[in-house]
Design an enzyme around this catalytic site. Structure first.
Site: not given
Ligand code: NOJ
Length: 571
Positions: A217, A277
């Site tokens: 993330d 990401e």
């Protein structure tokens, strides 16, 4: 354009160069215990569905204990399972059975921030300024005579200031802490050795339990520029995720972290991997994350952000392929995830994903939404994506052509963006509504094992029309989107030339994207007026009905070309 010449055959290269990975937003996938929220056991019961779909791997969004202020991306303990979702034993069983189905499993790791409920942050709040406890996060004194002004001008991605002032032990307003996302998501200080060591332990904890990799993330956000300088010379209305001019995105220091992580991944048997990401541009900067000693994959957000327009898509494809070829990495194509308006809507309305959702709403007029055209385009887009070189990521419900849900009542919206934007940005709930497994509304369209649960009682309410998209309606139906995905994924496994490897553009006119792959395979995507199928081609699959030998507008076909028909095609 030819890339990756000299690549070993598919069976001999790491699985992540070719894999189609299915993203499971756990809260909305399947509810096995009847509480209206998805769970680990729910995923386990659907492994046969996923296997039959033909994907290669699953990625599960955060399943850790969390106050759910950002639906799991606010983690209170990185080495445990949220009690609403099950137990560690459930997770271990799922990992084992996923492997028994021949699938890989990725978990989400959230290293940029924790939940405010994490024991480290609670300790930091109680400790004094300058203490080791505070140093794990980014605490600073405020500016102004009494420290009443935030330390710098950084904003939260969700809206509003990126800093919050705390009350010190003596009851007075004191230092500020940084939160690039919700207030309840304090940013870690990655200059702190304990933080680095902890995340290495977290990786090992899950690798020891057999996971095949991690989705990282905010992978581009861990390291902040020294001295935390103000954002300067940027349009104040430009949104926070923009990569340019932000002293907290894509700082060179992040690469050292991923080099270290790669060593850990490589110390385990099997091709363990990580996917970033990283909202980073241009493609050459993104490619740096994929150098041979760093990460395996990185979502191709330039592609996700493209309009349904052949010139733009082609440029995005060319740019990423060129940049990735420099580092020998495969591309990871993606059109959907839990943060963006679904492609069915985007491709119809001309929305750009990857910008703030407010931008999305401003660009298109949702009342003009044409679901048929959106679905037709999303189906064609899927065949384009699955024929391109490299791997792909499919978001749950994409295989059902789910549209964005725009009619969630305001009092049921849960995304922190809603409140943090002062109730101007409805946020991302519209792509997160629990999946419709059955056309019958009982058990929230089969999402829940509790038959008494109505569609509006699921954690996010399902609209009355949601059942039209149900899995049980689409399964076995020759024209359904689910069937098209199953066929495409089965073909992808059979065709040795698909997945990673070379591609060659075919000149077929300005409104057509056409390219060949080894084995006389070709993909044609027609964005304009109907065109004729190339002569002597064998039709393998199409995203919609053909009109005799014509490929209609917004339709993609997979073909076996007549041998030798590509000779003399310009590159
Ligand atoms: C990216 C995740 O995909 C998104 O859902 C989340 O809100 C932010 N990172 C913060 O963790």
């Amino acid at each position: 354009m030819n890339q990756q010449i000299g690549l070993p055959p598919r069976a001999q290269r790491p699985w992540w160069r070719d894999a189609v990975t299915y993203q499971i937003y756990i809260r909305s996938f399947t509810d096995s215990n009847g509480d209206g929220k998805g769970d680990v056991e729910g995923i386990r019961t659907r492994l046969p569905y996923l296997k039959a779909l033909g994907i290669d791997a699953i990625w599960i969004t955060p399943w850790y204990p969390s106050p759910q202020k950002d639906h799991g991306y606010d983690v209170a303990d990185f080495m445990a399972i949220e009690s609403d979702y099950g137990t560690l034993a459930d997770a271990e069983r799922l990992i084992k059975e996923t492997h028994e189905h021949g699938l890989k499993l990725l978990v989400d790791i959230v290293p940029n921030h924790s939940s405010y409920k994490h024991e480290w942050f609670q300790a930091a709040l109680k400790a004094a300024p300058g203490s080791p406890e505070r140093d794990r996060y980014i605490f600073r004194d405020g500016k102004g005579v009494n420290g009443e002004l935030a330390p710098n001008n950084w904003q939260s991605v969700f809206g509003g200031p990126g800093w919050k002032r705390v009350i010190e032990a003596d009851g007075r307003a004191g230092q500020w802490y940084l939160h690039l996302f919700a207030v309840e998501q304090p940013d870690f200080n990655w200059e702190n050795a304990e933080v680095r060591a902890h995340f290495e332990d977290v990786l090992k904890f899950w690798l020891d339990r057999g996971v095949d990799g991690f989705r990282i993330d905010v992978a581009h956000g861990l390291v902040k520029a020294a001295g935390l300088p103000d954002i300067v010379a940027v349009d104040p209305h430009a949104e926070m995720l923009a990569p340019e001019g932000r002293p907290f995105w894509d700082q060179d220091g992040v690469h050292e972290i991923y080099r270290q992580w790669r060593k850990i991944l490589d110390s385990y048997p099997g091709d363990r991997m990580a996917v970033a990401e990283a909202w980073v541009s241009p493609a050459s900067r993104l490619a740096l994350y994929l150098r041979p000693d760093e990460l395996a994959n990185s979502f191709n957000f330039d592609f996700l952000g493209s309009l349904w327009e052949p010139t733009i898509l082609k440029e995005m494809i060319n740019r990423s392929m060129e940049a990735l070829a420099e580092v020998g990495a495969p591309s990871s194509w993606v059109f959907n995830n839990h943060d963006v308006v679904r492609s069915v809507d985007r491709f119809d309305l001309g929305l750009i994903a990857g910008k703030a959702d407010t931008t999305l709403e401003r660009q298109g007029d949702p009342t003009k939404f044409n679901v048929l055209r959106g679905t037709t385009r999303a189906r064609a887009g899927a065949l384009l994506m699955l024929a391109l070189p490299g791997g792909a990521y499919v978001y749950q419900g994409e295989e059902l052509a789910l549209p964005e849900v725009r009619d969630i009542p305001e009092d049921r919206l849960t995304d922190p963006r809603w409140a943090m934007s002062n109730y101007t940005d409805r946020g991302r709930d519209g792509c997160r509504v629990p999946l419709p497994w059955k056309a019958d509304p009982a058990g929230a369209f089969g999402f829940s094992s509790n038959a008494a649960l109505t569609p509006t009682q699921a954690w996010l309410p399902q609209s009355p029309w949601w059942g039209l998209y149900a899995v049980d309606t689409q399964e076995g139906h020759p024209d359904s989107t689910l069937t098209m995905y199953q066929q495409a994924l089965a073909l992808r496994h059979k065709e040795a030339g698909l997945g990673d490897g070379p591609m060659t553009w075919i000149q077929a006119g300005e409104s057509v994207l056409a390219f060949s792959r080894p084995g006389d395979f070709a993909c044609y995507v027609n964005f304009g007026a109907p065109i004729a199928l190339p002569g002597n081609a064998q039709l393998l699959l199409s995203s919609g009905p053909l009109d005799g030998t014509m490929i209609p507008t917004d339709t993609a076909v997979w073909l076996r070309l007549a041998a030798g028909s590509l000779v003399n095609q310009p590159d």
